[in-house]
Write a protein that holds these residues in place. Structure first.
Motif, PDB file in Angstrom:
ATOM      1  N   GLY A 292       0.801  -1.212   0.000  1.00 51.89           N
ATOM      2  CA  GLY A 292       0.000   0.000   0.000  1.00 51.89           C
ATOM      3  C   GLY A 292       0.830   1.256   0.000  1.00 51.89           C
ATOM      4  N   ARG A 293       2.030   1.158  -0.550  1.00 56.39           N
ATOM      5  CA  ARG A 293       2.984   2.268  -0.597  1.00 56.39           C
ATOM      6  C   ARG A 293       3.256   2.665  -2.040  1.00 56.39           C
ATOM      7  N   GLU A 294       3.931   3.817  -2.193  1.00 54.32           N
ATOM      8  CA  GLU A 294       4.332   4.312  -3.500  1.00 54.32           C
ATOM      9  C   GLU A 294       5.823   4.614  -3.488  1.00 54.32           C
ATOM     10  N   VAL A 295       6.380   4.788  -4.687  1.00 54.16           N
ATOM     11  CA  VAL A 295       7.800   5.128  -4.780  1.00 54.16           C
ATOM     12  C   VAL A 295       8.111   6.381  -3.971  1.00 54.16           C
ATOM     13  N   SER A 296       7.183   7.321  -3.946  1.00 54.49           N
ATOM     14  CA  SER A 296       7.412   8.578  -3.223  1.00 54.49           C
ATOM     15  C   SER A 296       7.545   8.382  -1.719  1.00 54.49           C
ATOM     16  N   ASP A 297       7.175   7.202  -1.209  1.00 57.97           N
ATOM     17  CA  ASP A 297       7.340   6.921   0.216  1.00 57.97           C
ATOM     18  C   ASP A 297       8.771   6.533   0.572  1.00 57.97           C
ATOM     19  N   ILE A 298       9.597   6.250  -0.442  1.00 57.93           N
ATOM     20  CA  ILE A 298      11.006   5.936  -0.184  1.00 57.93           C
ATOM     21  C   ILE A 298      11.731   7.238   0.121  1.00 57.93           C
ATOM     22  N   ARG A 299      12.290   7.338   1.306  1.00 55.75           N
ATOM     23  CA  ARG A 299      12.971   8.560   1.727  1.00 55.75           C
ATOM     24  C   ARG A 299      14.468   8.547   1.418  1.00 55.75           C
ATOM     25  N   ALA A 300      15.042   7.339   1.310  1.00 56.73           N
ATOM     26  CA  ALA A 300      16.481   7.242   1.039  1.00 56.73           C
ATOM     27  C   ALA A 300      16.807   5.863   0.506  1.00 56.73           C
ATOM     28  N   VAL A 301      17.815   5.824  -0.364  1.00 55.63           N
ATOM     29  CA  VAL A 301      18.439   4.574  -0.781  1.00 55.63           C
ATOM     30  C   VAL A 301      19.809   4.538  -0.105  1.00 55.63           C
ATOM     31  N   VAL A 302      20.060   3.519   0.687  1.00 59.77           N
ATOM     32  CA  VAL A 302      21.338   3.389   1.382  1.00 59.77           C
ATOM     33  C   VAL A 302      22.042   2.149   0.840  1.00 59.77           C
ATOM     34  N   LEU A 303      23.248   2.329   0.328  1.00 60.00           N
ATOM     35  CA  LEU A 303      23.994   1.247  -0.299  1.00 60.00           C
ATOM     36  C   LEU A 303      24.952   0.600   0.690  1.00 60.00           C
ATOM     37  N   THR A 304      25.003  -0.734   0.685  1.00 60.67           N
ATOM     38  CA  THR A 304      26.008  -1.426   1.481  1.00 60.67           C
ATOM     39  C   THR A 304      27.387  -1.325   0.849  1.00 60.67           C
ATOM     40  N   HIS A 305      27.426  -1.126  -0.468  1.00 57.28           N
ATOM     41  CA  HIS A 305      28.670  -0.890  -1.207  1.00 57.28           C
ATOM     42  C   HIS A 305      28.285  -0.505  -2.627  1.00 57.28           C
ATOM     43  N   GLY A 306      29.283  -0.231  -3.452  1.00 59.39           N
ATOM     44  CA  GLY A 306      28.994   0.382  -4.739  1.00 59.39           C
ATOM     45  C   GLY A 306      29.036  -0.514  -5.945  1.00 59.39           C
ATOM     46  N   ASP A 307      28.925  -1.835  -5.789  1.00 57.95           N
ATOM     47  CA  ASP A 307      29.000  -2.737  -6.938  1.00 57.95           C
ATOM     48  C   ASP A 307      27.737  -2.670  -7.795  1.00 57.95           C
ATOM     49  N   GLU A 308      27.884  -3.074  -9.058  1.00 58.93           N
ATOM     50  CA  GLU A 308      26.809  -2.910 -10.036  1.00 58.93           C
ATOM     51  C   GLU A 308      25.542  -3.666  -9.669  1.00 58.93           C
ATOM     52  N   ASP A 309      25.661  -4.830  -9.039  1.00 55.69           N
ATOM     53  CA  ASP A 309      24.465  -5.600  -8.703  1.00 55.69           C
ATOM     54  C   ASP A 309      23.822  -5.140  -7.390  1.00 55.69           C
ATOM     55  N   HIS A 310      24.255  -3.969  -6.925  1.00 59.76           N
ATOM     56  CA  HIS A 310      23.648  -3.357  -5.737  1.00 59.76           C
ATOM     57  C   HIS A 310      23.171  -1.936  -6.010  1.00 59.76           C
ATOM     58  N   ILE A 311      23.542  -1.380  -7.137  1.00 60.60           N
ATOM     59  CA  ILE A 311      23.114  -0.007  -7.461  1.00 60.60           C
ATOM     60  C   ILE A 311      22.081   0.015  -8.578  1.00 60.60           C
ATOM     61  N   GLY A 312      21.603  -1.146  -9.026  1.00 57.49           N
ATOM     62  CA  GLY A 312      20.786  -1.318 -10.224  1.00 57.49           C
ATOM     63  C   GLY A 312      19.859  -0.191 -10.616  1.00 57.49           C
ATOM     64  N   PHE A 313      18.814   0.072  -9.820  1.00 58.69           N
ATOM     65  CA  PHE A 313      17.857   1.123 -10.183  1.00 58.69           C
ATOM     66  C   PHE A 313      17.985   2.353  -9.277  1.00 58.69           C
ATOM     67  N   ALA A 314      19.119   2.472  -8.587  1.00 56.53           N
ATOM     68  CA  ALA A 314      19.301   3.612  -7.677  1.00 56.53           C
ATOM     69  C   ALA A 314      19.308   4.939  -8.421  1.00 56.53           C
ATOM     70  N   GLU A 315      19.981   4.987  -9.567  1.00 52.13           N
ATOM     71  CA  GLU A 315      20.026   6.241 -10.314  1.00 52.13           C
ATOM     72  C   GLU A 315      18.641   6.618 -10.827  1.00 52.13           C
ATOM     73  N   ARG A 316      17.834   5.647 -11.179  1.00 55.54           N
ATOM     74  CA  ARG A 316      16.458   5.937 -11.614  1.00 55.54           C
ATOM     75  C   ARG A 316      15.670   6.594 -10.478  1.00 55.54           C
ATOM     76  N   LEU A 317      15.823   6.078  -9.266  1.00 52.08           N
ATOM     77  CA  LEU A 317      15.140   6.678  -8.124  1.00 52.08           C
ATOM     78  C   LEU A 317      15.662   8.088  -7.851  1.00 52.08           C
ATOM     79  N   ARG A 318      16.969   8.273  -7.965  1.00 53.10           N
ATOM     80  CA  ARG A 318      17.554   9.589  -7.707  1.00 53.10           C
ATOM     81  C   ARG A 318      17.148  10.592  -8.778  1.00 53.10           C
ATOM     82  N   ARG A 319      17.260  10.174 -10.047  1.00 48.49           N
ATOM     83  CA  ARG A 319      17.021  11.086 -11.172  1.00 48.49           C
ATOM     84  C   ARG A 319      15.542  11.409 -11.356  1.00 48.49           C
ATOM     85  N   ASP A 320      14.692  10.380 -11.326  1.00 48.94           N
ATOM     86  CA  ASP A 320      13.284  10.564 -11.668  1.00 48.94           C
ATOM     87  C   ASP A 320      12.405  10.900 -10.470  1.00 48.94           C
ATOM     88  N   HIS A 321      12.879  10.571  -9.260  1.00 45.02           N
ATOM     89  CA  HIS A 321      12.031  10.750  -8.083  1.00 45.02           C
ATOM     90  C   HIS A 321      12.707  11.581  -6.991  1.00 45.02           C
TER      91      HIS A 321
END
Length: 236
Positions: free
Chosen positions: A48-77
């Protein structure tokens, strides 16, 4: 997948990221592979949530299989993405050292590579902007995660302890299912920069009182942190 109250997994035992929920919104820990966006959307809908309810993306590290859609959330939302200072360049796609594969078996390795490829792992967009943190900080994000420094897999690898959720997300500080061999149980993660340092970093988790240890690869662990460390060291 709902794990417990306020705690959800996106993905599966091949590649996973996590949502932590409290009254202020959601924190997303890691962002998996680009194609797991649809799984994120489905889980949010079930909550019952929306993307806009995400307040932060916190990464455990910077590898590609952990940052997948992070830029989409940062750029578009306009959702901030946070990473340890030592892995900021890695998350921005500024390079990482080449590490050997180590042990592998054909079936599990092909399954991992195929799964990643089908979900856009070959076209992951690096972050263009990140905020940074240091080990020891308590982040201003839903669930108030405490950053535990776990260098070894990468210089800025961390675990994120959510006391109220009684959970710790460990990224690739360890694995409970080796994606290249299929072996089950606590073990070093493949593609680790500094294996000896990664093993020593486990001491930072000793005695942590949580119900859930949640890795980036493998099943959630429920048998206690100290037993996890014992099993890791017995098998490594």
């Amino acid at each position: 997948m709902r794990i417990a109250d306020g705690l959800h997994r996106i993905g599966n035992e091949i590649v996973a990221c996590y949502l932590v929920e409290d009254t202020s919104g959601l924190t997303l820990v890691d962002a998996g592979l680009p194609g797991q966006w649809r799984e994120l959307a489905a889980e949010l809908d079930a909550m019952g949530r929306e993307v806009s309810d995400i307040r932060a993306v916190v990464l455990t590290h910077g590898d590609e299989d952990h940052i997948g859609f992070a830029e989409r959330l940062r750029r578009d939302h306009d959702i901030p993405v946070l990473v340890h200072t030592a892995d900021a360049g890695r998350a921005r796609g500024e390079g990482k050292p080449s590490t050997p594969w180590g042990s592998w078996r054909l079936g599990p390795a092909l399954r991992f590579l195929g799964y990643a490829a089908r979900r856009g792992g070959l076209r992951t967009a690096p972050l263009t902007e990140v905020a940074t943190f240091e080990a020891g900080e308590v982040l201003d994000a839903p669930g108030a995660p405490r950053v535990i420094g776990m260098p070894g897999h990468s210089p800025g690898s961390v675990a994120l302890h959510f006391p109220r959720a009684r959970a710790v997300m460990v990224g690739d500080a360890l694995t409970t299912r080796h994606v290249l061999t299929g072996a089950e149980g606590p073990a070093p993660a493949p593609f680790t920069d500094a294996p000896a340092q990664a093993a020593s970093s486990l001491d930072a988790l000793a005695g942590l009182d949580v119900n859930w240890v949640l890795p980036g690869h493998g099943a959630p662990w429920r048998s206690g942190v100290d037993e996890l460390i014992r099993r890791y060291r017995a098998g490594s």
